[in-house]
Design an enzyme around this catalytic site. Structure first.
Site, PDB file in Angstrom:
ATOM      1  N   MET A  30       0.825  -1.217   0.063  1.00  6.62           N
ATOM      2  CA  MET A  30      -0.043  -0.067  -0.025  1.00  6.62           C
ATOM      3  C   MET A  30       0.936   1.119   0.090  1.00  6.62           C
ATOM      4  O   MET A  30       1.716   1.466   0.872  1.00  6.62           O
ATOM      5  CB  MET A  30      -0.877   0.189   1.378  1.00  6.62           C
ATOM      6  CG  MET A  30      -1.935  -1.069   1.061  1.00  6.62           C
ATOM      7  SD  MET A  30      -3.185  -0.806   2.338  1.00  6.62           S
ATOM      8  CE  MET A  30      -2.254  -1.560   3.779  1.00  6.62           C
ATOM      9  N   GLN A  83       7.346  -4.372  -4.392  1.00 11.92           N
ATOM     10  CA  GLN A  83       6.456  -4.317  -5.465  1.00 11.92           C
ATOM     11  C   GLN A  83       6.995  -3.418  -6.499  1.00 11.92           C
ATOM     12  O   GLN A  83       7.176  -2.358  -6.095  1.00 11.92           O
ATOM     13  CB  GLN A  83       5.201  -4.159  -5.261  1.00 11.92           C
ATOM     14  CG  GLN A  83       4.123  -4.432  -6.121  1.00 11.92           C
ATOM     15  CD  GLN A  83       2.593  -3.810  -5.942  1.00 11.92           C
ATOM     16  OE1 GLN A  83       2.724  -2.852  -5.581  1.00 11.92           O
ATOM     17  NE2 GLN A  83       1.756  -4.512  -6.118  1.00 11.92           N
ATOM     18  N   CYS A 114      -3.573  -1.127  -9.980  1.00 12.91           N
ATOM     19  CA  CYS A 114      -3.820   0.330  -9.672  1.00 12.91           C
ATOM     20  C   CYS A 114      -5.084   0.557 -10.461  1.00 12.91           C
ATOM     21  O   CYS A 114      -4.917   0.771 -11.778  1.00 12.91           O
ATOM     22  CB  CYS A 114      -2.535   0.861  -9.706  1.00 12.91           C
ATOM     23  SG  CYS A 114      -2.743   2.695  -9.527  1.00 12.91           S
ATOM     24  N   LYS A 156       0.299  -9.282  -8.925  1.00 17.55           N
ATOM     25  CA  LYS A 156      -1.080  -8.816  -8.198  1.00 17.55           C
ATOM     26  C   LYS A 156      -1.964  -8.162  -9.146  1.00 17.55           C
ATOM     27  O   LYS A 156      -1.581  -7.230  -9.953  1.00 17.55           O
ATOM     28  CB  LYS A 156      -0.656  -7.920  -7.089  1.00 17.55           C
ATOM     29  CG  LYS A 156      -1.874  -7.584  -6.315  1.00 17.55           C
ATOM     30  CD  LYS A 156      -1.385  -6.805  -4.931  1.00 17.55           C
ATOM     31  CE  LYS A 156      -2.431  -6.352  -3.843  1.00 17.55           C
ATOM     32  NZ  LYS A 156      -2.925  -5.277  -4.640  1.00 17.55           N
ATOM     33  N   GLY A 219      -9.050  -9.058  -0.599  1.00 14.69           N
ATOM     34  CA  GLY A 219     -10.118  -8.060  -0.849  1.00 14.69           C
ATOM     35  C   GLY A 219     -11.126  -8.149   0.362  1.00 14.69           C
ATOM     36  O   GLY A 219     -11.832  -9.290   0.715  1.00 14.69           O
ATOM     37  N   GLY A 242      -4.921  -5.780   3.056  1.00 17.73           N
ATOM     38  CA  GLY A 242      -4.617  -4.674   2.915  1.00 17.73           C
ATOM     39  C   GLY A 242      -5.390  -3.535   4.229  1.00 17.73           C
ATOM     40  O   GLY A 242      -4.805  -3.562   5.233  1.00 17.73           O
ATOM     41  N   ARG A 243      -6.210  -2.915   3.844  1.00 19.76           N
ATOM     42  CA  ARG A 243      -6.864  -1.834   4.734  1.00 19.76           C
ATOM     43  C   ARG A 243      -7.329  -2.299   5.899  1.00 19.76           C
ATOM     44  O   ARG A 243      -7.306  -1.670   7.083  1.00 19.76           O
ATOM     45  CB  ARG A 243      -8.261  -1.347   4.060  1.00 19.76           C
ATOM     46  CG  ARG A 243      -7.994  -0.535   2.710  1.00 19.76           C
ATOM     47  CD  ARG A 243      -9.087  -0.321   1.934  1.00 19.76           C
ATOM     48  NE  ARG A 243      -9.561  -1.689   1.544  1.00 19.76           N
ATOM     49  CZ  ARG A 243     -11.041  -1.709   0.905  1.00 19.76           C
ATOM     50  NH1 ARG A 243     -11.662  -0.859   0.793  1.00 19.76           N
ATOM     51  NH2 ARG A 243     -11.380  -3.068   0.562  1.00 19.76           N
TER      52      ARG A 243
HETATM   53  C1  LIG Z   1      -3.781   3.593   0.723  1.00 18.98           C
HETATM   54  C2  LIG Z   1      -3.757   2.374  -0.314  1.00 18.98           C
HETATM   55  C3  LIG Z   1      -2.492   2.159  -1.080  1.00 18.98           C
HETATM   56  C4  LIG Z   1      -2.522   1.071  -1.954  1.00 18.98           C
HETATM   57  N1  LIG Z   1      -1.444   0.971  -2.598  1.00 18.98           N
HETATM   58  C5  LIG Z   1      -1.234  -0.309  -3.505  1.00 18.98           C
HETATM   59  C6  LIG Z   1       0.087  -0.293  -4.221  1.00 18.98           C
HETATM   60  O1  LIG Z   1       1.088   0.572  -3.907  1.00 18.98           O
HETATM   61  N2  LIG Z   1       0.071  -1.452  -4.964  1.00 18.98           N
HETATM   62  C7  LIG Z   1      -0.920  -2.503  -5.142  1.00 18.98           C
HETATM   63  O2  LIG Z   1      -0.514  -3.388  -5.496  1.00 18.98           O
HETATM   64  N3  LIG Z   1      -2.169  -2.276  -4.477  1.00 18.98           N
HETATM   65  C8  LIG Z   1      -2.186  -1.175  -3.348  1.00 18.98           C
HETATM   66  N4  LIG Z   1      -3.266  -0.968  -2.725  1.00 18.98           N
HETATM   67  C9  LIG Z   1      -4.409  -1.865  -2.988  1.00 18.98           C
HETATM   68  C10 LIG Z   1      -4.144  -2.859  -1.681  1.00 18.98           C
HETATM   69  O3  LIG Z   1      -2.985  -3.428  -2.159  1.00 18.98           O
HETATM   70  C11 LIG Z   1      -5.275  -3.905  -1.730  1.00 18.98           C
HETATM   71  O4  LIG Z   1      -5.225  -4.733  -2.991  1.00 18.98           O
HETATM   72  C12 LIG Z   1      -6.701  -3.403  -1.737  1.00 18.98           C
HETATM   73  O5  LIG Z   1      -6.612  -2.478  -0.569  1.00 18.98           O
HETATM   74  C13 LIG Z   1      -7.538  -4.724  -1.319  1.00 18.98           C
HETATM   75  O6  LIG Z   1      -7.547  -5.165  -0.131  1.00 18.98           O
HETATM   76  P1  LIG Z   1      -8.127  -4.907   1.246  1.00 18.98           P
HETATM   77  O7  LIG Z   1      -9.796  -5.003   0.870  1.00 18.98           O
HETATM   78  O8  LIG Z   1      -7.541  -5.738   2.198  1.00 18.98           O
HETATM   79  O9  LIG Z   1      -7.706  -3.485   1.622  1.00 18.98           O
HETATM   80  C14 LIG Z   1      -3.374   0.277  -2.145  1.00 18.98           C
HETATM   81  C15 LIG Z   1      -4.640   0.379  -1.274  1.00 18.98           C
HETATM   82  C16 LIG Z   1      -4.713   1.391  -0.374  1.00 18.98           C
HETATM   83  C17 LIG Z   1      -6.064   1.514   0.461  1.00 18.98           C
END
Ligand SMILES: Cc1cc2nc3c(=O)[nH]c(=O)nc-3n(C[C@H](O)[C@H](O)[C@H](O)COP(=O)(O)O)c2cc1C
Length: 390
Positions: A30, A83, A114, A156, A219, A242-243
């Protein structure tokens, strides 16, 4: 019974090429969140693979100081995971070669997820796999360079551009053929952005389609029970979180316990949360080369996540969102009702990006064909220049 014994484990260790990760949990990359400071906090709670913030291949090749900071790891961090984002096979190849030759990582993930308009508008990120040959060439370049050093590459991705232009099954099959070590699916399309709920059935379909490498589901894992449910419903080999861990680095303790078949969960009172915030602040400052102002500014966004559900007044929250020194942070944290217990489910659940569905911006004519033209390829290279992740 020994909690580590194989009979109580819900999943075997995750194998990513030569790496073996005991707890089949990955910290999602993230941007702006998963720097070495946050990863350290998370790692202290549980096992797993902790991926750094995304770095663009061009910035790496140009050796910008920020890109080198992004891929730096603490000396005790292992495996070292990064990454890379890129749209041009040659630049990706050069970036991966640099990481490999200079021994800067043990695992390289590639970002094809992204959904940020300024990226997809130029054909990068989540809309790139639509161009099948380009996707293949990028993955091939990365695997070619990384495999010389036995470094596993993973991919990813999202489900696709939108429900009418799904790419994940094709792209994952291509990635598998090209020698990637695992594929992770954030089960939303670019059009979904962060809205609604992730479509875990797509993860199950991917698991059915990909048989020789691990499939990781991503997710909407907000707590350990969600991870167990995802594994049960999809058959995935590991989860990407992630979040859910933002402001809750102890979620990794819960995840490890859950995958080891243990019931205990971390339920921190406010004192423990305040200690974590302070420590996060110290680590941030160290991460930014003792730049206290920068460290504190980066910490601000984490405050509302840490304090979600805890009895902290609006005024105090506001001042925590504006702190600029560690001393000030200490002072404000000391005013909290540190005896407050864990507030229960109030402290859990969704946090961070949400947003509503949107028509993804793509270059003109992008969706008309899955082939790539020289003109589009040239335009794509621009997609690499300024990317903020997502
Ligand atoms: C603040 C933020 C930054 C993110 N940056 C990236 C990133 O740099 N590369 C990436 O593949 N996904 C990025 N994501 C997506 C997350 O890796 C993840 O796929 C997405 O949040 C869904 O997972 P979650 O429901 O567990 O949050 C980002 C998500 C958030 C919220």
């Amino acid at each position: 019974m020994d909690p580590m014994s194989s009979t109580t484990r819900l999943l075997p260790p995750l194998r990513i090429g030569p790496l073996e990760v005991d707890t089949p949990v990955v910290l999602a990359p993230m941007a702006g969140v998963t720097n070495a400071a946050f990863r350290r906090l998370c790692r202290e709670h549980g096992g797993g693979l902790y991926v750094a913030e995304m770095v663009t291949s061009r910035a790496l090749v140009e050796r910008t100081p920020e890109s080198l900071r992004i891929i730096a790891h603490d000396p005790d961090e292992t495996p070292r995971s990064v990454q890379v984002y890129g749209v041009d096979p040659a630049t990706i190849g050069a970036a991966v070669r640099m990481i490999a030759e200079e021994d800067r990582a043990d695992h390289i993930d590639m970002n094809f997820g992204c959904p940020v308009p300024k990226v997809t508008r130029k054909g990068g990120g989540a809309v790139l796999p639509w161009k099948r040959d380009l996707f293949k060439d990028i993955v091939r370049a990365a695997v070619r360079e990384a495999s010389k050093f036995d470094i596993p590459v993973t991919v990813k991705m999202r489900k696709g551009v939108d429900e009418d232009h799904l790419t994940y099954l094709d792209a994952a099959r291509t990635a598998e053929k090209e020698g990637v070590a695992a594929v992770a699916l954030h089960a939303r399309t670019a059009a979904d952005y962060y809205s609604g709920t992730a479509d875990w059935e797509a993860i199950a379909r991917l698991k059915d389609a990909i048989t020789t490498i691990p499939v990781l589901g991503n997710g909407d894992i907000w707590q350990a029970e969600d991870a167990l449910r995802m594994v049960e419903q999809t058959g995935c080999d590991g989860v990407v979180v992630g979040r859910g861990c933002m402001g809750r680095p102890w979620l990794f303790a819960d995840l490890q316990a859950a995958f080891e078949g243990r019931e205990e969960r971390v339920r921190p009172g406010l004192r423990i949360v305040a200690d974590a915030i302070y420590r996060h602040g110290e680590l941030m400052i160290r991460h930014f080369d003792d730049d206290e102002d920068k460290g504190m500014r980066e910490l601000r966004k984490h405050m509302s996540w840490y304090l979600k559900g805890y009895p902290v007044g609006g005024e105090t929250r506001r001042s925590l969102g504006l702190i600029s020194t560690l001393a000030e942070l200490r002072e404000i944290l000391d005013t909290l009702d540190l005896a407050a217990d864990y507030p229960g489910t109030e402290a859990e659940g969704p946090r961070g990006r949400q947003g509503s569905p949107r028509v993804p911006s793509c270059p003109d004519g992008w969706l008309d064909t899955q082939d790539i033209t020289p003109d589009l390829e040239a335009r794509l290279r621009e997609a690499e220049l300024s990317v903020s992740g997502g």
